[in-house]
Design a protein around this motif. Structure first.
Motif, mmCIF file in Angstrom:
data_model
loop_
_atom_site.group_PDB
_atom_site.id
_atom_site.type_symbol
_atom_site.label_atom_id
_atom_site.label_comp_id
_atom_site.label_asym_id
_atom_site.label_seq_id
_atom_site.Cartn_x
_atom_site.Cartn_y
_atom_site.Cartn_z
ATOM 1 N N SER A 147 -3.696 2.079 -4.612
ATOM 2 C CA SER A 147 -4.920 1.383 -4.057
ATOM 3 C C SER A 147 -4.858 1.619 -2.288
ATOM 4 O O SER A 147 -5.791 2.016 -1.698
ATOM 5 N N ALA A 148 -3.693 1.361 -1.974
ATOM 6 C CA ALA A 148 -3.347 1.415 -0.406
ATOM 7 C C ALA A 148 -3.401 2.887 -0.040
ATOM 8 O O ALA A 148 -3.952 3.230 1.055
ATOM 9 N N VAL A 149 -2.735 3.928 -0.949
ATOM 10 C CA VAL A 149 -3.154 5.388 -0.362
ATOM 11 C C VAL A 149 -4.603 5.899 -0.484
ATOM 12 O O VAL A 149 -5.047 6.297 0.607
ATOM 13 N N THR A 150 -5.515 5.237 -1.236
ATOM 14 C CA THR A 150 -6.750 5.572 -1.350
ATOM 15 C C THR A 150 -7.536 4.835 -0.182
ATOM 16 O O THR A 150 -8.403 5.523 0.551
ATOM 17 N N ALA A 151 -7.274 3.616 0.057
ATOM 18 C CA ALA A 151 -7.844 2.990 1.164
ATOM 19 C C ALA A 151 -7.306 3.067 2.600
ATOM 20 O O ALA A 151 -7.983 2.846 3.697
ATOM 21 N N GLY A 152 -6.070 3.712 2.535
ATOM 22 C CA GLY A 152 -5.593 4.026 3.990
ATOM 23 C C GLY A 152 -4.976 2.768 4.503
ATOM 24 O O GLY A 152 -5.143 2.320 5.747
ATOM 25 N N HIS A 153 -4.246 1.760 3.591
ATOM 26 C CA HIS A 153 -3.823 0.604 4.109
ATOM 27 C C HIS A 153 -2.097 0.770 4.091
ATOM 28 O O HIS A 153 -1.822 1.474 3.370
ATOM 29 N N ALA A 154 -1.616 -0.214 4.983
ATOM 30 C CA ALA A 154 -0.144 -0.107 5.027
ATOM 31 C C ALA A 154 0.214 -0.933 3.963
ATOM 32 O O ALA A 154 -0.309 -1.893 3.144
ATOM 33 N N LEU A 155 1.551 -0.763 3.447
ATOM 34 C CA LEU A 155 2.128 -1.335 2.358
ATOM 35 C C LEU A 155 3.641 -1.863 2.629
ATOM 36 O O LEU A 155 4.203 -1.389 3.477
ATOM 37 N N ARG A 156 3.682 -3.128 2.280
ATOM 38 C CA ARG A 156 4.949 -3.765 2.143
ATOM 39 C C ARG A 156 5.879 -3.614 0.722
ATOM 40 O O ARG A 156 5.263 -3.996 -0.213
ATOM 41 N N LEU A 157 6.915 -2.840 1.092
ATOM 42 C CA LEU A 157 7.764 -2.516 -0.207
ATOM 43 C C LEU A 157 9.069 -3.541 -0.333
ATOM 44 O O LEU A 157 9.678 -3.578 0.781
ATOM 45 N N ARG A 158 9.486 -3.854 -1.510
ATOM 46 C CA ARG A 158 10.757 -4.354 -1.822
ATOM 47 C C ARG A 158 11.192 -3.161 -2.549
ATOM 48 O O ARG A 158 10.653 -3.071 -3.905
ATOM 49 N N TYR A 159 12.357 -2.615 -1.985
ATOM 50 C CA TYR A 159 12.828 -1.126 -2.507
ATOM 51 C C TYR A 159 14.385 -1.556 -2.665
ATOM 52 O O TYR A 159 15.075 -1.804 -1.776
ATOM 53 N N PHE A 160 14.832 -0.681 -3.744
ATOM 54 C CA PHE A 160 16.308 -0.715 -3.966
ATOM 55 C C PHE A 160 16.632 0.633 -3.291
ATOM 56 O O PHE A 160 16.303 1.715 -3.664
ATOM 57 N N SER A 161 17.566 0.445 -2.355
ATOM 58 C CA SER A 161 18.084 1.805 -1.885
ATOM 59 C C SER A 161 19.289 2.121 -2.419
ATOM 60 O O SER A 161 20.373 1.315 -2.366
ATOM 61 N N ALA A 162 19.475 3.500 -2.849
ATOM 62 C CA ALA A 162 20.539 3.779 -3.713
ATOM 63 C C ALA A 162 21.602 3.966 -2.775
ATOM 64 O O ALA A 162 22.954 3.735 -3.073
#
Length: 319
Positions: A147-162
């Motif tokens: 949805s964010a990619v299609t709408a061109g919106h920013a994202l807040r991610l909670r991401y596991f960094s290996a």
């Protein structure tokens, strides 16, 4: 693909068999039956002249003859009857579509599931649990990211960094969804490190679409730079981290599929020399010890000594 483009594509595919079946019909009558204006029909007919079989010359393109207000198809390029799939073709197509539904990608799973249902109905194949094109238990992370990619919106991610062995929170400006070697990634500009990174979908623990437009980064959307990122390492490790140089035995080469390692040299016995960035010596030492004697630290010296000391301490426990 937008609904408007989809409707036009369907119409273009049907124009050739339509004019073959309705030979002599005027363009005005044809436009009325097709639900478009004469001007739109004229544009479609002009585009059809540019269509044909792939990999062939101009003689294989669709050819039309227009006499006053009528249209005659003089060469159909094989598009003179509705497409009929064999059972083998339908099965292969269904398998590919189901893989797209299961694998996070830029393909809309709702559209793919709808296509599955239609093909199953047309081919007389029993439905595989996707009635009416519905998607069961859609991944909320994938839905939010798409949805964010299609709408061109920013994202807040909670991401596991290996590379850091830690959960990180960051705000990104999404660029596109990429499928690389059977893994799906979000390619985005990370505001935390101020650079393009690839985030594996199976490592995104949570995603929130922000009510703000994604910032434009010309250098991030450059195709050459994008491919250089993929060639340089799809894990997008952060700069400034220490680098370990390791020797891995052939028996543990599967680790290359799970950790961000660059192969420096391959030995005749099948072993390899690799390098890998890491955040803490403690985490890296524990990782290496887990491979027993199949992984050897070549550099840096402090990591090599830490691994040796931990190995000795473990052996002392047995005595």
């Amino acid at each position: 693909m937008s609904a408007r483009l989809t409707d036009r594509l369907v119409r273009l595919i049907n124009l050739v068999p339509y004019f073959i079946t309705n030979e002599g019909i005027s363009k005005t009558e044809a436009a009325a039956e097709l639900g478009i204006t004469p001007a739109e029909l004229a544009k479609d007919l002009t585009l059809l002249w540019m269509c044909g079989l792939p990999g062939h010359a101009g003689g294989d393109l669709i050819d039309l003859a227009m006499e006053e207000d009528t249209v005659t198809v003089t060469f159909s390029a094989g598009i003179d009857r509705p497409l009929r799939l064999t059972s083998t073709e339908a099965t292969v197509l269904l398998m590919a579509l189901r893989a797209l539904v299961d694998q996070p990608s830029s393909v809309d799973p709702v559209a793919a599931s709808s296509a599955i249902a239609k093909i199953e109905q047309a081919a007389g194949i029993a439905a595989g649990g996707l009635e009416g094109g519905a998607v069961a238990d859609a991944d909320p992370v994938l839905t939010t990211v798409r949805s964010a990619v299609t709408a061109g919106h920013a994202l807040r991610l909670r991401y596991f960094s290996a590379s850091r062995d830690a959960i990180t929170d960051r705000v990104v400006d999404p660029i596109r969804i990429r499928l690389v070697e059977d893994q799906s990634y979000l390619q985005a500009w990370c505001r935390k490190v101020e650079g393009v990174r690839l985030f594996r979908f199976d490592r995104i623990e949570d995603a929130t679409e922000l009510d703000e437009p994604a910032r434009a980064h010309p250098e991030a959307t450059d195709l050459a730079a994008s491919e250089a990122l993929l060639q340089g390492g799809i894990f997008g490790v952060e700069d400034g981290l220490p680098v370990a140089r390791l020797h891995l035995a052939r028996s543990v080469l599967w680790v290359l599929d799970y950790y961000p390692m660059d192969v420096l040299r391959e030995e005749p016995d099948g072993s390899v020399e690799v390098q890998m960035r890491y955040a803490t010596t403690d985490w890296m030492a524990r990782l290496i010890l887990g491979f027993g004697g199949a992984a050897t630290v070549l550099d840096p010296p402090e990591l090599r000594e830490d691994v040796r000391a931990r190995a000795r301490a473990a052996l002392d426990l047995y005595t």
